[in-house]
Design a protein around this motif. Structure first.
Motif, mmCIF file in Angstrom:
data_model
loop_
_atom_site.group_PDB
_atom_site.id
_atom_site.type_symbol
_atom_site.label_atom_id
_atom_site.label_comp_id
_atom_site.label_asym_id
_atom_site.label_seq_id
_atom_site.Cartn_x
_atom_site.Cartn_y
_atom_site.Cartn_z
ATOM 1 N N VAL A 18 0.972 -1.464 0.175
ATOM 2 C CA VAL A 18 0.208 -0.206 -0.251
ATOM 3 C C VAL A 18 0.934 1.166 0.385
ATOM 4 O O VAL A 18 2.667 1.232 0.671
ATOM 5 N N ALA A 19 0.640 2.428 -0.257
ATOM 6 C CA ALA A 19 0.802 3.834 -0.357
ATOM 7 C C ALA A 19 1.049 4.052 0.864
ATOM 8 O O ALA A 19 0.418 3.590 1.832
ATOM 9 N N SER A 20 2.322 4.670 1.251
ATOM 10 C CA SER A 20 3.131 5.596 2.239
ATOM 11 C C SER A 20 1.801 6.230 3.198
ATOM 12 O O SER A 20 0.829 7.081 2.209
ATOM 13 N N GLY A 21 1.661 6.731 3.835
ATOM 14 C CA GLY A 21 0.603 7.782 4.474
ATOM 15 C C GLY A 21 -0.095 7.024 5.977
ATOM 16 O O GLY A 21 0.914 6.669 7.005
ATOM 17 N N VAL A 22 -1.084 7.058 6.377
ATOM 18 C CA VAL A 22 -1.340 7.144 7.728
ATOM 19 C C VAL A 22 -2.230 6.049 7.041
ATOM 20 O O VAL A 22 -3.102 6.768 6.975
ATOM 21 N N TYR A 23 -2.547 5.622 8.767
ATOM 22 C CA TYR A 23 -3.211 3.674 8.581
ATOM 23 C C TYR A 23 -3.877 4.019 9.558
ATOM 24 O O TYR A 23 -3.648 4.768 10.899
ATOM 25 N N TYR A 24 -4.707 3.171 10.328
ATOM 26 C CA TYR A 24 -5.099 3.102 11.786
ATOM 27 C C TYR A 24 -5.496 1.972 11.972
ATOM 28 O O TYR A 24 -5.898 1.157 11.021
ATOM 29 N N CYS A 25 -4.783 1.476 13.458
ATOM 30 C CA CYS A 25 -4.781 -0.543 13.267
ATOM 31 C C CYS A 25 -6.174 -0.583 14.300
ATOM 32 O O CYS A 25 -6.018 0.145 15.453
ATOM 33 N N MET A 26 -6.925 -1.292 14.437
ATOM 34 C CA MET A 26 -7.780 -1.066 15.143
ATOM 35 C C MET A 26 -7.865 -2.637 16.072
ATOM 36 O O MET A 26 -8.144 -4.003 15.077
ATOM 37 N N LEU A 27 -7.548 -2.504 17.785
ATOM 38 C CA LEU A 27 -7.928 -4.059 17.912
ATOM 39 C C LEU A 27 -8.596 -4.468 18.882
ATOM 40 O O LEU A 27 -9.289 -3.413 19.887
ATOM 41 N N THR A 28 -9.240 -5.194 18.406
ATOM 42 C CA THR A 28 -10.579 -5.509 18.495
ATOM 43 C C THR A 28 -11.504 -6.375 19.816
ATOM 44 O O THR A 28 -10.426 -7.887 19.414
ATOM 45 N N THR A 60 -12.323 -1.976 22.369
ATOM 46 C CA THR A 60 -12.058 -2.038 21.381
ATOM 47 C C THR A 60 -10.599 -0.689 21.452
ATOM 48 O O THR A 60 -11.111 0.201 21.725
ATOM 49 N N LEU A 61 -9.472 -1.051 20.597
ATOM 50 C CA LEU A 61 -8.406 0.224 20.534
ATOM 51 C C LEU A 61 -8.245 0.601 19.708
ATOM 52 O O LEU A 61 -7.745 -0.307 18.552
ATOM 53 N N THR A 62 -7.917 2.223 19.566
ATOM 54 C CA THR A 62 -7.316 2.339 17.775
ATOM 55 C C THR A 62 -6.357 3.602 17.954
ATOM 56 O O THR A 62 -5.833 3.985 18.979
ATOM 57 N N ARG A 63 -5.313 2.719 17.254
ATOM 58 C CA ARG A 63 -3.789 3.377 16.952
ATOM 59 C C ARG A 63 -3.480 3.948 15.831
ATOM 60 O O ARG A 63 -3.100 3.259 14.458
ATOM 61 N N LYS A 64 -3.094 5.484 15.743
ATOM 62 C CA LYS A 64 -2.580 6.100 14.462
ATOM 63 C C LYS A 64 -1.572 5.251 13.634
ATOM 64 O O LYS A 64 -1.010 5.408 15.029
ATOM 65 N N LEU A 65 -1.145 5.018 12.629
ATOM 66 C CA LEU A 65 0.272 4.265 11.721
ATOM 67 C C LEU A 65 0.789 5.190 11.241
ATOM 68 O O LEU A 65 -0.075 5.570 10.097
ATOM 69 N N VAL A 66 2.094 5.177 10.977
ATOM 70 C CA VAL A 66 1.892 6.298 9.461
ATOM 71 C C VAL A 66 3.636 4.782 9.165
ATOM 72 O O VAL A 66 4.236 4.576 9.346
ATOM 73 N N LEU A 67 3.042 5.390 7.589
ATOM 74 C CA LEU A 67 3.473 4.593 6.877
ATOM 75 C C LEU A 67 4.315 4.969 5.873
ATOM 76 O O LEU A 67 4.075 5.882 5.094
ATOM 77 N N VAL A 68 6.178 4.606 6.397
ATOM 78 C CA VAL A 68 6.789 5.510 5.543
ATOM 79 C C VAL A 68 7.720 4.604 4.032
ATOM 80 O O VAL A 68 8.011 3.416 4.329
#
Length: 74
Positions: A50-60, A65-73
């Protein structure tokens, strides 16, 4: 992606893009209590990168439920 479960629970970990579309499900199923680790290689469900950018990881886990921001470079 490391996480700790205080007790056995059904777990789902999914990656979403900024528009809320699911990119990939990394884990789905019951896990025992303790520390766990899952690796996301930056790919979608088909295995394509996938392209570089901001993604979200959702753990249930169970009812939480917990959501965290990820930055893929790349």
């Amino acid at each position: 992606i490391a996480f700790f479960l205080p007790h056995d629970a059904p777990v789902r970990i999914a990656i979403f893009d900024v528009r809320g579309r699911r990119v990939r499900t990394l884990l789905e199923g019951k896990r025992e209590a303790g520390k766990h680790t899952v690796i996301w290689n930056g790919g979608n469900e088909a295995g394509s990168p996938v392209a570089s950018g901001v993604y979200y990881c959702m753990l249930t886990a169970g009812k939480k439920t917990l959501t965290r921001k990820l930055v893929l470079v790349r």
